[in-house]
Motif scaffolding. Structure first.
Motif, PDB file in Angstrom:
ATOM      1  N   VAL A  77       2.308  -1.616  11.142  1.00 41.77           N
ATOM      2  CA  VAL A  77       1.184  -1.064  10.401  1.00 41.77           C
ATOM      3  C   VAL A  77       1.542  -0.938   8.922  1.00 41.77           C
ATOM      4  O   VAL A  77       2.666  -0.592   8.578  1.00 41.77           O
ATOM      5  CB  VAL A  77       0.817   0.332  10.962  1.00 41.77           C
ATOM      6  CG1 VAL A  77      -0.359   0.936  10.237  1.00 41.77           C
ATOM      7  CG2 VAL A  77       0.557   0.273  12.454  1.00 41.77           C
ATOM      8  N   ASP A  78       0.552  -1.181   8.052  1.00 44.67           N
ATOM      9  CA  ASP A  78       0.695  -0.908   6.619  1.00 44.67           C
ATOM     10  C   ASP A  78       0.120   0.473   6.364  1.00 44.67           C
ATOM     11  O   ASP A  78      -1.080   0.689   6.504  1.00 44.67           O
ATOM     12  CB  ASP A  78      -0.052  -1.956   5.796  1.00 44.67           C
ATOM     13  CG  ASP A  78       0.112  -1.756   4.297  1.00 44.67           C
ATOM     14  OD1 ASP A  78       0.622  -0.697   3.862  1.00 44.67           O
ATOM     15  OD2 ASP A  78      -0.280  -2.670   3.549  1.00 44.67           O
ATOM     16  N   VAL A  79       0.973   1.410   6.015  1.00 44.94           N
ATOM     17  CA  VAL A  79       0.538   2.785   5.763  1.00 44.94           C
ATOM     18  C   VAL A  79       0.604   3.132   4.284  1.00 44.94           C
ATOM     19  O   VAL A  79       0.697   4.297   3.907  1.00 44.94           O
ATOM     20  CB  VAL A  79       1.343   3.805   6.608  1.00 44.94           C
ATOM     21  CG1 VAL A  79       1.079   3.634   8.082  1.00 44.94           C
ATOM     22  CG2 VAL A  79       2.823   3.724   6.291  1.00 44.94           C
ATOM     23  N   GLY A  80       0.554   2.105   3.442  1.00 44.24           N
ATOM     24  CA  GLY A  80       0.518   2.345   2.003  1.00 44.24           C
ATOM     25  C   GLY A  80       1.860   2.620   1.367  1.00 44.24           C
ATOM     26  O   GLY A  80       1.931   3.188   0.280  1.00 44.24           O
ATOM     27  N   THR A  81       2.936   2.210   2.013  1.00 43.04           N
ATOM     28  CA  THR A  81       4.266   2.489   1.467  1.00 43.04           C
ATOM     29  C   THR A  81       5.039   1.211   1.133  1.00 43.04           C
ATOM     30  O   THR A  81       6.267   1.225   1.105  1.00 43.04           O
ATOM     31  CB  THR A  81       5.092   3.350   2.449  1.00 43.04           C
ATOM     32  OG1 THR A  81       5.213   2.646   3.691  1.00 43.04           O
ATOM     33  CG2 THR A  81       4.443   4.708   2.684  1.00 43.04           C
ATOM     34  N   GLY A  82       4.328   0.120   0.908  1.00 43.36           N
ATOM     35  CA  GLY A  82       5.022  -1.084   0.466  1.00 43.36           C
ATOM     36  C   GLY A  82       5.054  -2.228   1.453  1.00 43.36           C
ATOM     37  O   GLY A  82       5.888  -3.116   1.332  1.00 43.36           O
ATOM     38  N   GLY A  83       4.181  -2.240   2.421  1.00 44.60           N
ATOM     39  CA  GLY A  83       4.136  -3.342   3.374  1.00 44.60           C
ATOM     40  C   GLY A  83       3.904  -2.843   4.777  1.00 44.60           C
ATOM     41  O   GLY A  83       3.738  -1.647   5.010  1.00 44.60           O
TER      42      GLY A  83
END
Length: 136
Positions: free
Chosen positions: A70-76
């Protein structure tokens, strides 16, 4: 593959080393969390985790992970880690920015509301959530 050379200052590892290290780590038993001193804070944190923060949507089940990428907004996009024993595995987050459980909830570290719904939580609610996380 990245943690050892980038966050721990070790050399880059080749595939057989990564496999051997992973197998060894998978066999380590999780430490037993200590008994919480504030059971009410833990109960409130549990309710926040499973309720309004929506942590359990990815960190659910017996291993506290759905093992999705999952991409949780922390760089990938990264695999959802288990939260079992999370208090004993600091720093957390793929960059190591969360040197404490509290720091995971700072906007510069945690991915904002793409990573659970925590931006609206008060400092007391974050403290309760952390109290719960320490029991996992």
């Amino acid at each position: 593959r990245d943690v050892f050379p980038e966050r721990m200052g070790g050399p880059s590892l080749v595939d057989p080393q990564v496999d051997a290290l992973g197998a060894w780590l998978d066999e380590l038993p999780a430490p037993v969390p200590s008994t919480p001193t504030d059971r009410d804070a833990v109960a409130r944190g549990n309710a926040i985790f499973w309720g309004e923060a929506q942590c359990g949507s990815c960190h659910g089940g017996a291993e506290l992970t759905n093992s999705a990428t999952v991409d949780v907004g922390t760089g990938g996009a990264f695999q959802v880690p288990s939260l079992v024993g999370v208090a004993f595995r600091l720093p957390v987050m793929h960059t190591g920015c969360a040197t404490t459980l509290e720091r995971r909830f700072e906007p510069s570290c945690g991915g904002g509301d793409m990573h659970g719904r925590t931006s609206h939580l008060s400092p007391d609610q974050i403290s309760d959530l952390v109290a719960y996380l320490r029991t996992l």
